[in-house]
Design a protein around this motif. Structure first.
Motif, short mmCIF file in Angstrom:
data_model
loop_
_atom_site.label_atom_id
_atom_site.label_comp_id
_atom_site.label_asym_id
_atom_site.label_seq_id
_atom_site.Cartn_x
_atom_site.Cartn_y
_atom_site.Cartn_z
N GLU A 118 0.84 -1.20 0.00
CA GLU A 118 0.00 0.00 0.00
C GLU A 118 0.88 1.25 0.00
N TRP A 119 2.09 1.11 0.55
CA TRP A 119 3.06 2.22 0.58
C TRP A 119 4.21 1.87 -0.35
N GLU A 162 -0.10 7.03 7.35
CA GLU A 162 -1.32 6.41 7.86
C GLU A 162 -2.18 7.41 8.63
N ARG A 220 -2.54 10.60 7.81
CA ARG A 220 -2.99 11.69 6.94
C ARG A 220 -3.59 11.09 5.66
N LYS A 221 -4.90 10.93 5.71
CA LYS A 221 -5.58 10.21 4.63
C LYS A 221 -5.51 10.91 3.29
N GLY A 222 -5.37 12.22 3.29
CA GLY A 222 -5.32 12.94 2.03
C GLY A 222 -3.93 13.12 1.47
N ARG A 282 1.38 6.86 -1.69
CA ARG A 282 0.22 6.05 -1.37
C ARG A 282 -0.24 5.36 -2.66
N SER A 295 -3.05 4.17 -3.65
CA SER A 295 -4.32 4.66 -4.20
C SER A 295 -4.14 5.98 -4.93
N TRP A 326 -4.36 15.46 -4.27
CA TRP A 326 -3.58 14.85 -3.20
C TRP A 326 -2.57 15.86 -2.66
#
Length: 285
Positions: free
Chosen positions: A80-81, A104, A106-108, A179, A181, A211
């Motif tokens: 994921e990273w 993890e 800081r979702k944005g 990230r 995503s 982002w």
């Protein structure tokens, strides 16, 4: 999982030290390390095979360039990273886990950069830039930024506080933790920028997609600096200038700006001719 992605070209000893430092300071999350070797002549691939069998090695039979090498590594990455890391870096503390923890929380955040240090672990290397807009880059090209740094030195962010975390525009690509995503949103590196400006381009696309780009001083590492590009300085001077031209044609071309881009390209080519003291074809795969 953290996937560390390293593209290497003829920096065997530095790569050895980098991989050893990862082994000595691993994160607590599962770890994958991928090395893409660009047809090194110094035994880099053989060293990885024999000394670091836990590393996933992709040994190319030709020099693909930095962007294409990273794209191969991105495809191999399972985490994921996904950390693009220069081979001439070393860790000396738990910064890998600190970087994952930061992201993890800081979702944005689409990407994180860390503090780059000289080998003495004390001197901070200036590593922050603004995006190379015309207003930022033209004073650099004409030398105004050196003569009047307070007025025209904004591109190099001379006032950036490396002791405080915060959002950034364009950190150097030596350590960039993405990230997955976010990468899924924008795609991988643009291989039209084989050596330079691929990091600038991908960061610009991240920013444009909403982002955020972050810097944390709690993430720190030694950076020996340019150990691949310094081997062929004249070629790299020309390639950096050509990549700047490509970047401008990609992001600033309109029907009305084309004549200005032609003029801009000529000025940049002239700058490369002066700085390199002659012509060079630049990077060729």
């Amino acid at each position: 999982m953290l996937s560390i992605l390293i593209v290497n070209w003829n920096t065997c000893e530095y790569l050895r030290r980098c991989l050893r430092s990862i082994a000595e300071h691993p994160p607590s999350v599962p770890l994958q390390v991928v090395v893409v070797d660009n047809a090194s002549k110094d035994g880099s691939a053989e060293m990885v095979r024999s000394e670091f069998p836990w590393v996933e090695l992709e040994a190319s039979d030709k020099n693909l360039g930095y962007a294409a090498g990273n794209n191969i590594a991105f495809v191999m990455a399972r985490g994921e990273w996904q950390l693009t890391l220069n081979a001439d870096t070393e860790f000396f503390d738990d910064s890998l886990q600190a970087a994952v923890d930061f992201m993890e929380g800081r979702k944005g955040a689409g990407v994180l950069a860390g503090k780059l240090l000289d080998p003495n672990q004390q001197t901070v290397q200036p590593s922050m830039r603004r995006f190379p807009t015309p207003g930022a880059i033209l004073p650099e090209m004409f030398g105004l930024a050196k003569i009047f740094p307070k007025k025209f030195g904004d591109y190099r962010q001379l006032d950036f506080d490396y002791s405080r975390e915060g959002e950034a525009e364009q950190p150097m690509g030596s350590f960039l933790l993405f990230r997955k995503s976010a990468l899924n949103d924008i795609g991988l590196m643009d291989e039209r920028f084989p050596i330079f400006f691929n990091d600038v381009d991908i960061l610009f696309r991240l920013k444009g997609a909403g982002w955020s780009i972050w810097y944390s001083p709690e993430v720190q590492l030694i950076h020996h600096g340019g150990r691949s590009t310094k081997q062929i300085p004249k070629t790299m001077i020309w390639e950096s200038h050509r990549s700047l031209i490509r970047y401008y044609w990609k992001w600033y071309q309109t029907w009305w700006s084309t004549p200005l881009l032609v003029l801009f390209s000529g000025i940049v080519w002239l700058g490369a001719l002066v700085r390199a003291r002659g012509w060079n074809a630049g990077y060729r795969p």
